[in-house]
Design an enzyme around this catalytic site. Structure first.
Site, mmCIF file in Angstrom:
data_model
loop_
_atom_site.group_PDB
_atom_site.id
_atom_site.type_symbol
_atom_site.label_atom_id
_atom_site.label_comp_id
_atom_site.label_asym_id
_atom_site.label_seq_id
_atom_site.Cartn_x
_atom_site.Cartn_y
_atom_site.Cartn_z
ATOM 1 N N ASP A 6 -1.010 0.983 -11.067
ATOM 2 C CA ASP A 6 -2.145 0.155 -10.786
ATOM 3 C C ASP A 6 -2.124 0.459 -9.069
ATOM 4 O O ASP A 6 -1.371 0.287 -8.218
ATOM 5 C CB ASP A 6 -1.420 -1.203 -10.924
ATOM 6 C CG ASP A 6 -2.643 -2.184 -10.054
ATOM 7 O OD1 ASP A 6 -3.857 -1.976 -10.222
ATOM 8 O OD2 ASP A 6 -2.204 -3.185 -9.328
ATOM 9 N N GLY A 8 -4.122 0.023 -5.839
ATOM 10 C CA GLY A 8 -5.017 -1.004 -4.949
ATOM 11 C C GLY A 8 -5.354 -0.369 -3.620
ATOM 12 O O GLY A 8 -4.927 0.860 -3.424
ATOM 13 N N ASN A 11 -1.370 -0.785 -1.850
ATOM 14 C CA ASN A 11 -0.491 -0.180 -2.465
ATOM 15 C C ASN A 11 -0.557 0.178 -3.921
ATOM 16 O O ASN A 11 -1.526 -0.359 -4.413
ATOM 17 C CB ASN A 11 0.666 -1.194 -2.537
ATOM 18 C CG ASN A 11 1.284 -1.774 -1.010
ATOM 19 O OD1 ASN A 11 1.627 -0.961 -0.159
ATOM 20 N ND2 ASN A 11 1.258 -2.998 -0.980
ATOM 21 N N ASP A 109 -9.299 -3.279 -11.750
ATOM 22 C CA ASP A 109 -8.189 -4.240 -11.694
ATOM 23 C C ASP A 109 -8.344 -5.449 -12.031
ATOM 24 O O ASP A 109 -7.738 -6.509 -12.884
ATOM 25 C CB ASP A 109 -7.410 -4.361 -10.075
ATOM 26 C CG ASP A 109 -8.828 -4.942 -9.200
ATOM 27 O OD1 ASP A 109 -9.655 -4.495 -9.234
ATOM 28 O OD2 ASP A 109 -8.207 -5.545 -8.089
ATOM 29 N N THR A 132 -5.910 -6.894 -1.299
ATOM 30 C CA THR A 132 -6.748 -6.662 0.049
ATOM 31 C C THR A 132 -7.921 -7.722 0.078
ATOM 32 O O THR A 132 -8.321 -8.082 1.162
ATOM 33 C CB THR A 132 -6.930 -5.219 -0.019
ATOM 34 O OG1 THR A 132 -5.961 -4.475 -0.401
ATOM 35 C CG2 THR A 132 -7.699 -4.869 1.473
#
EC number: 2.7.1.33
Length: 259
Positions: A6, A8, A11, A109, A132
């Site tokens: 995953d 983002g 991260n 996501d 974020t």
């Protein structure tokens, strides 16, 4: 074994599903310059340190940073000899398609969280993700993503405040002792904490009003527990919601002969 990735904006998280549970969870900063070889050296080192025996034979990727996907694909192809599923691409199918305006590209996501939340909590959900950005995703009666809300994330707001006002320091996010701050740091902490409490309450109330029905609120993201200190904002907090959703999407595609 399934490798779930995953990515983002801040991260990238890796975890491995061994058929019964997730074994290991590793986090690295998102950087489109990082090569597949660098990913493998980093990941294999951490796996070795935990003395895990992992034979990865499938991979799935969710990424809100498109420039990172290429090297993650290479990682899966070169080192695990597998063609990864990438959420949001035409060949990665969802159990229920999103219902949004024509031409709208929904963040992968958000789709993954919708699938994971519906599996665990059923229909009529609001999924709040503290990343974020702070996002609110609405899950319909059949599990479809039907839209939501995007607000600036907590840390992004703090950074913008610090960058835009030279005299204001960067502070840690915490629950203040009092609402009325008596120094600059306490004032900022109060504004961020109580501001986001009000944001979540207000947006959730307006979504419920617009939908005209009761809706559970499921929270995820690292800061979710901070905002769940006796305020009854959330019905549940799921720290592994995205990984759970990725596994479900992989299994769904595998059943269709697509993974």
């Amino acid at each position: 074994m399934l490798l779930c990735i995953d990515t983002g904006n801040t991260n990238t998280v890796f975890s491995v599903w061994d058929g019964k549970r997730f074994v290991g969870l590793w986090r690295i900063s998102t950087d489109h310059r990082r090569t597949a070889d660098e990913y493998f050296v980093w990941l294999s080192t951490l796996i070795s340190l935990q003395k895990l025996e992992l034979n990865i034979d499938a991979c799935i990727i969710s990424s809100t940073a498109p420039r990172v996907v290429f090297n993650l694909r290479v990682l899966c192809n070169r080192y695990f000899d597998t063609r990864p599923l990438v959420v949001g691409k035409p060949d990665c199918l969802l159990p229920v398609a999103p219902r949004v305006d024509f031409g709208t590209v929904v963040g992968p996501d958000r789709l993954v969280n919708t699938v994971g939340a519906f599996d665990r909590h059923g229909p009529d959900l609001i999924v709040v993700d503290f990343g974020t950005a702070t996002t609110f995703d609405v899950v319909d009666t059949d599990g479809a993503y039907v839209g939501g809300v995007i607000a600036p994330g907590v840390n992004l707001s703090l950074e913008a405040l610090h960058m835009g006002a030279a005299s204001l320091p960067h502070v840690d996010v915490t629950m203040p002792v009092k609402v009325i701050g008596t120094n600059t740091v306490a004032c900022i902490q109060s504004g961020i904490f109580w501001g986001y409490i009000g944001l979540v309450q207000g947006v959730v109330d307006k979504i419920r009003e617009e939908r005209g029905r009761p809706m559970q609120v499921i929270a995820t993201g690292g800061l979710a527990p901070l905002f769940d200190q006796g305020f009854d904002l959330f019905d549940a907090i799921e720290d592994d919601l995205t990984m759970h959703g990725l596994r479900l999407i992989h299994d769904y595609n595998k059943e269709l002969g697509n993974g």
